[in-house]
Enzyme design. Structure first.
Site, PDB file in Angstrom:
ATOM      1  N   ARG A  21       0.683  -1.145  -0.154  1.00 25.84           N
ATOM      2  CA  ARG A  21       0.031  -0.001  -0.108  1.00 25.84           C
ATOM      3  C   ARG A  21       0.890   1.359  -0.001  1.00 25.84           C
ATOM      4  NH1 ARG A  21      -5.363   0.016   1.530  1.00 25.84           N
ATOM      5  NH2 ARG A  21      -6.410  -2.016   0.654  1.00 25.84           N
ATOM      6  N   ARG A  25      -3.023   7.054   0.755  1.00 28.99           N
ATOM      7  CA  ARG A  25      -3.336   8.506   1.595  1.00 28.99           C
ATOM      8  C   ARG A  25      -2.485   9.144   2.430  1.00 28.99           C
ATOM      9  NH1 ARG A  25      -8.771   5.447   3.410  1.00 28.99           N
ATOM     10  NH2 ARG A  25      -7.113   3.774   3.493  1.00 28.99           N
ATOM     11  N   ARG A  34      -5.671  12.198  -6.394  1.00 27.68           N
ATOM     12  CA  ARG A  34      -7.148  11.412  -6.122  1.00 27.68           C
ATOM     13  C   ARG A  34      -8.283  12.547  -6.378  1.00 27.68           C
ATOM     14  NH1 ARG A  34      -9.429   8.428  -0.754  1.00 27.68           N
ATOM     15  NH2 ARG A  34      -9.580  10.521  -0.245  1.00 27.68           N
ATOM     16  N   ASP A  71      -6.692  -1.899  -7.775  1.00 28.46           N
ATOM     17  CA  ASP A  71      -7.024  -2.524  -6.554  1.00 28.46           C
ATOM     18  C   ASP A  71      -7.439  -4.086  -7.085  1.00 28.46           C
ATOM     19  OD1 ASP A  71      -8.252  -1.682  -3.829  1.00 28.46           O
ATOM     20  OD2 ASP A  71      -9.292  -3.262  -4.431  1.00 28.46           O
ATOM     21  N   TYR A 148     -15.550 -10.560  -0.431  1.00 26.38           N
ATOM     22  CA  TYR A 148     -16.187  -9.322  -0.754  1.00 26.38           C
ATOM     23  C   TYR A 148     -17.133  -9.505  -1.789  1.00 26.38           C
ATOM     24  CZ  TYR A 148     -12.077  -6.838   1.137  1.00 26.38           C
ATOM     25  OH  TYR A 148     -11.161  -6.430   1.966  1.00 26.38           O
TER      26      TYR A 148
HETATM   27  O1  CP3 Z   1       0.176  -1.344  -2.674  1.00 25.01           O
HETATM   28  C1  CP3 Z   1      -0.189  -0.313  -3.202  1.00 25.01           C
HETATM   29  O2  CP3 Z   1       0.091   0.941  -3.105  1.00 25.01           O
HETATM   30  C2  CP3 Z   1      -1.023  -0.654  -4.774  1.00 25.01           C
HETATM   31  C3  CP3 Z   1      -2.118  -0.545  -4.627  1.00 25.01           C
HETATM   32  C4  CP3 Z   1      -3.418  -1.354  -4.096  1.00 25.01           C
HETATM   33  C5  CP3 Z   1      -4.446  -0.874  -3.248  1.00 25.01           C
HETATM   34  N1  CP3 Z   1      -5.184  -1.906  -2.818  1.00 25.01           N
HETATM   35  C6  CP3 Z   1      -4.856   0.597  -3.493  1.00 25.01           C
HETATM   36  C7  CP3 Z   1      -5.982   1.108  -2.517  1.00 25.01           C
HETATM   37  C8  CP3 Z   1      -3.204  -2.570  -3.551  1.00 25.01           C
HETATM   38  C9  CP3 Z   1      -2.078  -3.535  -3.821  1.00 25.01           C
HETATM   39  C10 CP3 Z   1      -4.429  -2.970  -2.665  1.00 25.01           C
HETATM   40  C11 CP3 Z   1      -4.812  -4.373  -2.696  1.00 25.01           C
HETATM   41  C12 CP3 Z   1      -5.952  -4.594  -1.804  1.00 25.01           C
HETATM   42  N2  CP3 Z   1      -7.164  -3.873  -1.861  1.00 25.01           N
HETATM   43  C13 CP3 Z   1      -6.091  -5.485  -0.828  1.00 25.01           C
HETATM   44  C14 CP3 Z   1      -5.141  -6.372  -0.603  1.00 25.01           C
HETATM   45  C15 CP3 Z   1      -3.920  -5.974   0.380  1.00 25.01           C
HETATM   46  C16 CP3 Z   1      -4.418  -5.582   1.826  1.00 25.01           C
HETATM   47  O3  CP3 Z   1      -4.483  -4.395   2.152  1.00 25.01           O
HETATM   48  O4  CP3 Z   1      -4.904  -6.556   2.491  1.00 25.01           O
HETATM   49  C17 CP3 Z   1      -7.402  -5.648  -0.156  1.00 25.01           C
HETATM   50  C18 CP3 Z   1      -8.208  -6.397   0.772  1.00 25.01           C
HETATM   51  C19 CP3 Z   1      -7.905  -4.659  -0.943  1.00 25.01           C
HETATM   52  C20 CP3 Z   1      -9.760  -4.092  -0.853  1.00 25.01           C
HETATM   53  C21 CP3 Z   1      -9.589  -2.798  -0.372  1.00 25.01           C
HETATM   54  N3  CP3 Z   1      -9.498  -1.608  -1.385  1.00 25.01           N
HETATM   55  C22 CP3 Z   1     -10.350  -2.234   0.839  1.00 25.01           C
HETATM   56  C23 CP3 Z   1     -10.652  -3.134   1.837  1.00 25.01           C
HETATM   57  C24 CP3 Z   1     -10.082  -0.737   0.713  1.00 25.01           C
HETATM   58  C25 CP3 Z   1     -10.628   0.099   1.581  1.00 25.01           C
HETATM   59  C26 CP3 Z   1      -9.631   0.193   2.905  1.00 25.01           C
HETATM   60  C27 CP3 Z   1      -8.811   1.406   2.930  1.00 25.01           C
HETATM   61  O5  CP3 Z   1      -7.803   1.387   2.990  1.00 25.01           O
HETATM   62  O6  CP3 Z   1      -9.405   2.449   2.494  1.00 25.01           O
HETATM   63  C28 CP3 Z   1      -9.645  -0.580  -0.739  1.00 25.01           C
HETATM   64  C29 CP3 Z   1      -9.459   1.089  -1.136  1.00 25.01           C
HETATM   65  C30 CP3 Z   1      -7.819   1.264  -1.603  1.00 25.01           C
HETATM   66  N4  CP3 Z   1      -7.264   0.511  -2.317  1.00 25.01           N
HETATM   67  C31 CP3 Z   1      -7.129   2.463  -1.358  1.00 25.01           C
HETATM   68  C32 CP3 Z   1      -5.944   2.302  -1.787  1.00 25.01           C
HETATM   69  C33 CP3 Z   1      -4.848   3.302  -1.943  1.00 25.01           C
HETATM   70  C34 CP3 Z   1      -7.768   3.584  -0.403  1.00 25.01           C
HETATM   71  C35 CP3 Z   1      -8.545   4.224  -1.522  1.00 25.01           C
HETATM   72  C36 CP3 Z   1      -8.800   5.752  -1.043  1.00 25.01           C
HETATM   73  O7  CP3 Z   1      -9.166   6.214  -0.055  1.00 25.01           O
HETATM   74  O8  CP3 Z   1      -7.885   6.520  -1.839  1.00 25.01           O
END
Ligand code: CP3
Length: 340
Positions: A21, A25, A34, A71, A148
């Site tokens: 990640r 943010r 964003r 994502d 999900y």
């Molecule tokens: O790692 C990176 O920087 C690359 C991008 C990436 C994102 N999500 C961007 C993201 C990767 C590799 C993921 C993987 C992901 N997404 C997983 C597996 C890894 C982990 O963290 O367990 C899962 C379970 C998801 C599903 C997901 N996406 C959730 C549960 C959420 C909401 C929770 C949160 O952190 O806000 C997201 C949103 C998300 N995916 C964001 C980002 C940068 C936040 C969105 C934002 O508000 O800008």
């Protein structure tokens, strides 16, 4: 590329490091981009902006690899599911998969072709990224995506999907089959577009008891690993099944790197897994709030992994309010302390 060398167990001048990640943010530069496109999903679909935020952590922090900005949930999205990211709630699917009708509507054959915005992000990013930095592609494990798809969003109990596993296992397998088929082609297309390695995130592996983990999650992960390694033997595959330290000795397969989550002691992973794998991990992400806590853990983990094949990372994703300065400190410290 030092990251790829480490994946393939070649010697490296220092331990390569990146953060799960890492594009996100906690970076004001990410928030600005964003905001300019009006939200997270729009950002994923805008390949120029997605490429820009993919590159930010390389420029700002000096990490050794970029991870594609996207994502895991774009697979169910493009299989026809109605996905929305709601502030404070995370991802929501408005049409969760509960019936045969729902299942039938899932378009696993069409989904990989609809993900052109991801492939365009990869092409542009690989073009702009320095030659010595790796670009990592990724997907969710079929099980993690299915949680999900079935629950309709994030869950603490996994009550609906686990009830389904015991009451109607065949139905869950039918969902997993479709997601696995789409994911194989999706990862292959990412490789054809230019990623240098791929990671399979199984963030919710630990929701399942041992036998069910192997039946409903690991089996499908291995199917994807074999599909990729049979066709692209030189592309490293990283697996990250989170929270399964109790049965590490049952873990094997054709993958190159095993991602160790923060709850699994690195010594244990190193002892239980075959030394044909590189280990990736595993600093507790919350340590990023304190430089002393960072230093203590980096020293400790480097010590344990001395002389072994290792990629440094966090043991799960970086949190949104981590000071950028501390993230920079972490990356530099790993690179400097591990240099021989
Ligand atoms: O790692 C990176 O920087 C690359 C991008 C990436 C994102 N999500 C961007 C993201 C990767 C590799 C993921 C993987 C992901 N997404 C997983 C597996 C890894 C982990 O963290 O367990 C899962 C379970 C998801 C599903 C997901 N996406 C959730 C549960 C959420 C909401 C929770 C949160 O952190 O806000 C997201 C949103 C998300 N995916 C964001 C980002 C940068 C936040 C969105 C934002 O508000 O800008």
């Amino acid at each position: 590329m030092i990251f790829i060398d480490a994946c393939l167990k070649k010697e490296t001048p220092y331990t390569p490091v990146w953060m799960m990640r890492q594009a996100g943010r906690y970076l004001p530069e990410y928030m600005a981009v964003r905001q300019s496109v009006g939200g997270f999903l729009n950002l994923c679909k805008d390949y120029k902006k997605a490429s820009e935020v993919t590159l930010q952590p390389v420029d700002i922090l000096g990490v050794d690899a970029a991870i594609l900005f996207s994502d895991i949930l774009v697979i169910p999205l493009e299989m026809g599911m109605d996905l929305e990211f709601i502030k404070g709630q995370g991802p929501v699917f408005h049409n969760p998969i509960r019936t045969d009708e729902d299942l039938k509507k899932l378009d696993e054959k069409g989904a990989p072709d609809k993900l052109t915005y991801v492939y365009d992000t990869i092409k542009l990013t690989r073009d702009k990224l320095a030659q010595d930095k790796a670009l990592i592609g990724f997907c969710g494990s079929p099980w993690t995506n299915a949680t999900y798809m079935i629950e309709g969003g994030s869950t603490k109990t996994y009550a609906i999907c686990k009830k389904m596993i015991y009451q109607n296992p065949l139905f869950v397998h039918q969902i997993l089959r479709k997601v696995t088929d789409a994911t194989k082609i999706y990862l292959e297309n990412q490789i054809k577009s230019g990623v240098n390695a791929v990671q399979i995130f199984d963030s919710w592996a630990s929701a399942l008891e041992k036998d069910k983990f192997f039946e409903f999650s690991w089996k499908y992960i291995i199917e994807i690993v074999d599909y990729i390694k049979d066709r692209y033997p030189d592309i490293p595959v990283i697996v990250f099944p989170k929270g399964i330290s109790g049965y590490l000795d049952k873990i094997s397969g054709n993958f190159d790197v095993f991602g160790v989550d923060w709850s699994t002691p690195m010594e244990l992973a190193s002892k239980k897994l075959s030394d044909r794998y590189t280990l990736q991990g595993n600093m507790e992400p919350t340590r990023l709030y304190s430089k002393d806590a960072i230093k203590e853990s980096v020293e400790n983990i480097l010590n344990i992994m001395k002389g072994k094949s290792h990629i440094f990372n966090l043991g799960h994703g970086i949190l949104p309010d981590v000071p950028v300065e501390n993230a920079k400190y972490f990356i530099k410290l790993v690179q400097e302390m591990s240099a021989v």
